[in-house]
Design a protein around this motif. Sequence first.
Motif, PDB file in Angstrom:
ATOM      1  N   LEU A  95      -2.389   9.148  -0.184  1.00 27.84           N
ATOM      2  CA  LEU A  95      -1.523   7.984  -0.011  1.00 27.84           C
ATOM      3  C   LEU A  95      -2.149   6.935   0.903  1.00 27.84           C
ATOM      4  O   LEU A  95      -2.038   5.727   0.662  1.00 27.84           O
ATOM      5  CB  LEU A  95      -0.173   8.429   0.526  1.00 27.84           C
ATOM      6  CG  LEU A  95       0.699   9.219  -0.452  1.00 27.84           C
ATOM      7  CD1 LEU A  95       1.969   9.722   0.231  1.00 27.84           C
ATOM      8  CD2 LEU A  95       1.068   8.376  -1.663  1.00 27.84           C
ATOM      9  N   VAL A 131      -3.106   2.962   0.036  1.00 22.92           N
ATOM     10  CA  VAL A 131      -2.591   1.845   0.830  1.00 22.92           C
ATOM     11  C   VAL A 131      -3.725   1.033   1.444  1.00 22.92           C
ATOM     12  O   VAL A 131      -3.755  -0.210   1.355  1.00 22.92           O
ATOM     13  CB  VAL A 131      -1.640   2.361   1.933  1.00 22.92           C
ATOM     14  CG1 VAL A 131      -1.274   1.230   2.893  1.00 22.92           C
ATOM     15  CG2 VAL A 131      -0.389   2.969   1.314  1.00 22.92           C
ATOM     16  N   ARG A 175       2.218   9.988  -8.277  1.00 23.81           N
ATOM     17  CA  ARG A 175       3.352  10.342  -7.421  1.00 23.81           C
ATOM     18  C   ARG A 175       3.946  11.699  -7.826  1.00 23.81           C
ATOM     19  O   ARG A 175       4.341  12.489  -6.978  1.00 23.81           O
ATOM     20  CB  ARG A 175       4.430   9.262  -7.511  1.00 23.81           C
ATOM     21  CG  ARG A 175       4.119   8.006  -6.697  1.00 23.81           C
ATOM     22  CD  ARG A 175       5.134   6.912  -6.945  1.00 23.81           C
ATOM     23  NE  ARG A 175       4.943   5.834  -5.974  1.00 23.81           N
ATOM     24  CZ  ARG A 175       5.635   5.735  -4.852  1.00 23.81           C
ATOM     25  NH1 ARG A 175       6.549   6.636  -4.553  1.00 23.81           N
ATOM     26  NH2 ARG A 175       5.413   4.738  -4.008  1.00 23.81           N
ATOM     27  N   LEU A 197       9.110   9.835  -2.618  1.00 32.29           N
ATOM     28  CA  LEU A 197       8.114   9.743  -3.684  1.00 32.29           C
ATOM     29  C   LEU A 197       8.779   9.661  -5.050  1.00 32.29           C
ATOM     30  O   LEU A 197       8.430   8.826  -5.884  1.00 32.29           O
ATOM     31  CB  LEU A 197       7.180  10.957  -3.634  1.00 32.29           C
ATOM     32  CG  LEU A 197       5.911  10.865  -2.793  1.00 32.29           C
ATOM     33  CD1 LEU A 197       5.197  12.210  -2.774  1.00 32.29           C
ATOM     34  CD2 LEU A 197       4.979   9.781  -3.319  1.00 32.29           C
ATOM     35  N   SER A 241       8.003   2.744  -1.352  1.00 33.38           N
ATOM     36  CA  SER A 241       6.642   2.387  -0.965  1.00 33.38           C
ATOM     37  C   SER A 241       5.952   3.549  -0.263  1.00 33.38           C
ATOM     38  O   SER A 241       6.587   4.349   0.430  1.00 33.38           O
ATOM     39  CB  SER A 241       6.687   1.170  -0.035  1.00 33.38           C
ATOM     40  OG  SER A 241       5.424   0.923   0.526  1.00 33.38           O
ATOM     41  N   GLU A 242       4.612   3.603  -0.440  1.00 33.65           N
ATOM     42  CA  GLU A 242       3.837   4.674   0.185  1.00 33.65           C
ATOM     43  C   GLU A 242       4.020   4.715   1.707  1.00 33.65           C
ATOM     44  O   GLU A 242       3.977   5.787   2.311  1.00 33.65           O
ATOM     45  CB  GLU A 242       2.339   4.514  -0.141  1.00 33.65           C
ATOM     46  CG  GLU A 242       1.944   4.854  -1.556  1.00 33.65           C
ATOM     47  CD  GLU A 242       2.077   3.679  -2.505  1.00 33.65           C
ATOM     48  OE1 GLU A 242       2.686   2.660  -2.086  1.00 33.65           O
ATOM     49  OE2 GLU A 242       1.612   3.765  -3.654  1.00 33.65           O
ATOM     50  N   GLU A 243       4.227   3.534   2.316  1.00 38.88           N
ATOM     51  CA  GLU A 243       4.389   3.499   3.770  1.00 38.88           C
ATOM     52  C   GLU A 243       5.591   4.330   4.229  1.00 38.88           C
ATOM     53  O   GLU A 243       5.535   5.011   5.256  1.00 38.88           O
ATOM     54  CB  GLU A 243       4.543   2.051   4.264  1.00 38.88           C
ATOM     55  CG  GLU A 243       3.255   1.247   4.240  1.00 38.88           C
ATOM     56  CD  GLU A 243       3.006   0.565   2.904  1.00 38.88           C
ATOM     57  OE1 GLU A 243       3.693   0.938   1.917  1.00 38.88           O
ATOM     58  OE2 GLU A 243       2.134  -0.318   2.840  1.00 38.88           O
ATOM     59  N   VAL A 291       6.876   6.919   2.659  1.00 39.48           N
ATOM     60  CA  VAL A 291       6.537   8.335   2.462  1.00 39.48           C
ATOM     61  C   VAL A 291       5.639   8.827   3.592  1.00 39.48           C
ATOM     62  O   VAL A 291       5.826   9.923   4.136  1.00 39.48           O
ATOM     63  CB  VAL A 291       5.856   8.542   1.098  1.00 39.48           C
ATOM     64  CG1 VAL A 291       5.535  10.028   0.893  1.00 39.48           C
ATOM     65  CG2 VAL A 291       6.727   8.017  -0.026  1.00 39.48           C
ATOM     66  N   LEU A 292       4.668   7.994   3.968  1.00 37.18           N
ATOM     67  CA  LEU A 292       3.693   8.389   4.984  1.00 37.18           C
ATOM     68  C   LEU A 292       4.327   8.592   6.354  1.00 37.18           C
ATOM     69  O   LEU A 292       3.877   9.440   7.126  1.00 37.18           O
ATOM     70  CB  LEU A 292       2.579   7.337   5.076  1.00 37.18           C
ATOM     71  CG  LEU A 292       1.542   7.393   3.947  1.00 37.18           C
ATOM     72  CD1 LEU A 292       0.715   6.119   3.915  1.00 37.18           C
ATOM     73  CD2 LEU A 292       0.640   8.616   4.124  1.00 37.18           C
TER      74      LEU A 292
END
Length: 290
Positions: free
Chosen positions: A6, A10, A22, A246, A251-253, A255-256
Amino acid sequence: DIIVNLESAVEFVEENLPVATREQLAGKLEKALTELSVWVNSYRRGRIIHDGFSLAIVGRPNVGKSSLFNALLAQDRSIVTEMPGTTRDWVSEFTNLEGIPVRLVDTAGLRTPEDRVEQLGVDRSMRVMADADAILLVVDTSQPPSAEDEQLRERLEGLSCIVVLNKSDLPVVWPPRLKECYVGGHSAVQVSALTGTNIDGLKKAILSHLFGDAGPERDGILVTNLRHCQCLEAAQKALSRAATALRQGLSEEFVLVDLHGGLNKLGAITGETSVEDLLAEIFSRFCVGK
């Protein structure tokens, strides 16, 4: 591994790196969550195997509690007489079941006290019951059930309990239907504390009651530290939120944030995983400039 995928998507979006989908990442998270659940669920078993457990023997006077206490210990530790109320205070001793330490506690008979001393003994017995990991509720099946037996069963409702149907060496006057009704949702074992009949069966029932059908297995990972268990639970919640994010297409942010939170909780057990570690993994896996 999931964080690396991820973070790469990004930070290096212009590189068109071949990151996992995903759905693939969510599947990996589900597998990690399954393993975390196994570790979290192992805590109670691990704590008992590591520290032992306490087992309180309770019942009305003269049902054979002290005889059962001695039978489980395989020695005469408590005084046994035919006179009700011989045990006025709790008596404890350590033994082991399949190598697991057990603190056995023989309590004063629970009934309406006749004097101040007996009242103190009953009060202490109640505190021991509240603190015990499991309770052996002893009844005398050679005598008709009394109001005290019924009151004690109601008092133990909701507690971790095994009903011990004692004095099987004498004619049993409890019909099967009465036994079934009294035992209710608890497990039950018929024994004779005096002769030792089925004491081994009771020991097996105690272990099964505490550990389930699998018994006190020692293979694999067992969590024995409360702080470690709490860290694992926190990581489990963070990873669950990440998997949901996910699958919802966030957004990936977002999830991270949860993934890093879960990693930090695991790092509190195993040692921190630094940003440098993650960057080194990214650069070793993907062809990007440092």
